[in-house]
Design a protein around this motif. Structure first.
Motif, short mmCIF file in Angstrom:
data_model
loop_
_atom_site.label_atom_id
_atom_site.label_comp_id
_atom_site.label_asym_id
_atom_site.label_seq_id
_atom_site.Cartn_x
_atom_site.Cartn_y
_atom_site.Cartn_z
N ASP A 62 0.83 -1.21 0.00
CA ASP A 62 0.00 0.00 0.00
C ASP A 62 0.86 1.26 0.00
O ASP A 62 0.54 2.25 -0.66
CB ASP A 62 -0.96 0.00 1.20
N ILE A 85 -4.79 -5.85 -0.12
CA ILE A 85 -4.18 -4.58 -0.55
C ILE A 85 -5.24 -3.61 -1.09
O ILE A 85 -6.27 -4.03 -1.61
CB ILE A 85 -3.07 -4.79 -1.62
N LYS A 86 -4.92 -2.30 -0.96
CA LYS A 86 -5.81 -1.27 -1.54
C LYS A 86 -5.34 -1.04 -2.97
O LYS A 86 -4.30 -0.43 -3.20
CB LYS A 86 -5.65 0.05 -0.77
N ARG A 87 -6.09 -1.55 -3.91
CA ARG A 87 -5.64 -1.45 -5.30
C ARG A 87 -5.92 -0.05 -5.87
O ARG A 87 -7.01 0.48 -5.70
CB ARG A 87 -6.36 -2.48 -6.16
N GLN A 88 -4.92 0.49 -6.51
CA GLN A 88 -5.09 1.79 -7.19
C GLN A 88 -5.35 1.49 -8.66
O GLN A 88 -4.71 0.63 -9.23
CB GLN A 88 -3.81 2.62 -7.07
N SER A 99 2.24 1.72 -3.40
CA SER A 99 1.18 2.20 -4.31
C SER A 99 1.02 3.72 -4.25
O SER A 99 0.34 4.31 -5.10
CB SER A 99 -0.16 1.54 -3.96
N GLU A 100 1.60 4.36 -3.24
CA GLU A 100 1.49 5.83 -3.09
C GLU A 100 2.73 6.55 -3.59
O GLU A 100 2.91 7.74 -3.34
CB GLU A 100 1.29 6.19 -1.61
#
Ligand code: HMG
Ligand code: MG
Length: 306
Positions: A35, A69-72, A38-39
């Motif tokens: 995560d 996971i926080k998917r982008q 991803s940023e």
């Protein structure tokens, strides 16, 4: 120097990095790492591996990681898949891209995936067909493109032969791995000169481990051949448990420093990657080897350009 304007970085730390750690990293920490990555501006992260959990117990939680996971939406999340059984698990976990893998040398192929090179092609073909039918893109890795810990130096013709078979299956991109990180620019030059007689630079990515400290030099050599895709791992983590002596990948933050200082865009924020490297360093409880993580720790202030 003739250089590309922009390079894509494919972050492989959560997979190549964590597969090589002695201890199992808790799922929640893996998720937090991904995560954070991803940023950073990355648009490609290899998050885990659907290999046999007995062979790589460190990544036995592949499904749970992908679920959590926080998917982008602008990021492609990929995973290694060795065979049909792995594909079944990867599709159930809704992976974006499938990465198949094999070696240019018999010794490493046998040790890593328990098959000869020729026995591997039909296994991978089944994976590629299944992944394409499910609407996924497929990437291929060829390991030991410079040298093999069992068979010695690899001839470029061996790499061309394997690459031709993989491209014939419908794979769109092949990543060439110096798995044991011993290569030097003259060897990379010889390999790429031969590969580029058969394939386009856009079809290739480079995957340098840094055992002898030559990975960044090899990146520069690859750039002069027009290669625009590089794999790297946060903090310089990585290694292959079935290639004795192999150490980490080129560190993402050191690669970013090199590319940005050379005026090459990546879209990735070095400072955020440094902070992520510090995070995983804390989780692993050991100092990571990259130059840029040392700067982030405040250890190399005197070397900063003012
Ligand atoms: P095998 O033991 O020969 O497999 O392993 P098998 O097909 O004979 O199957 C044996 C049993 O395993 C069966 O179960 C299968 O169902 C099960 P049983 O019927 O006995 O109950 N099985 C699986 N279970 C879960 N997931 C699966 C799976 N496959 C079979 N996917 C295999 C063959 C390829 C699976 C094994 O050798 C393996 O997992 N190897 C992985 C090694 C690895 O991950 N290495 C590191 C990654 S490669 C790398 O790091 C290099 C790279 O970074 C590039 C570079 O640096 O060059 C990519
Ligand atoms: Mg690797």
């Amino acid at each position: 120097m003739q250089l590309p304007k922009r390079v894509q970085i494919k972050e492989v730390g959560p997979r190549d990095g964590l597969q090589n750690e002695k201890v199992f990293i808790e799922t929640a920490h893996k998720v937090a790492l991904i995560d954070r990555l991803s940023e950073t501006g990355l648009d490609y992260i290899e998050v885990t591996s659907f290999v046999h959990p007995k062979w790589i117990p460190q990544l036995a939680d592949a499904v749970d990681v992908l679920k959590a996971i926080k998917r982008q939406k602008d990021i492609r999340y990929a995973a290694l898949v060795p065979n049909a059984k792995g594909l079944e698990r990867a599709l159930a976990a809704e992976i974006d891209e499938v990465s198949v893998f094999m070696s240019a040398s018999e010794g490493h192929n046998q040790s890593n995936i328990n098959k000869s090179i020729d026995e591997t092609f039909p296994v991978l073909k089944e994976v590629v067909d299944g992944a394409l039918a499910a609407g996924k893109t497929v990437r291929g890795y060829i390991s030991t493109v410079i040298a093999c810990p069992y068979d010695g130096y690899t001839k470029p013709a061996q790499v061309v032969r394997v690459a031709e078979k993989l491209f014939d299956m419908g794979i769109t991109e092949i990543s060439l791995g110096d798995t044991i990180g011993v290569g030097v620019p003259t060897q990379v030059d010889a390999l790429l000169s031969e590969m580029l007689r058969h394939f386009k630079a856009e079809q290739l990515a480079m995957h340098f481990h840094d055992t002898r400290g030559t990975a960044l030099a090899n990146v520069v050599t690859s750039l002069t051949h027009g290669i625009t895709k590089f794999d790297s791992a946060i903090g310089g983590l990585g290694g292959c448990p079935y290639a004795q002596g192999a150490s980490g990948n080129v560190a993402t933050e050191d690669l970013l420093y090199l590319l940005h200082e050379m005026g090459i865009e990546t879209g990735v924020e070095l400072e955020r990657v440094q902070q992520t490297a510090l995070y995983i360093e804390g989780i692993l409880g050991k100092k990571l080897s990259s130059k840029q993580v040392a700067i982030a720790r405040g250890e190399e202030e005197s070397c900063q350009i003012s």
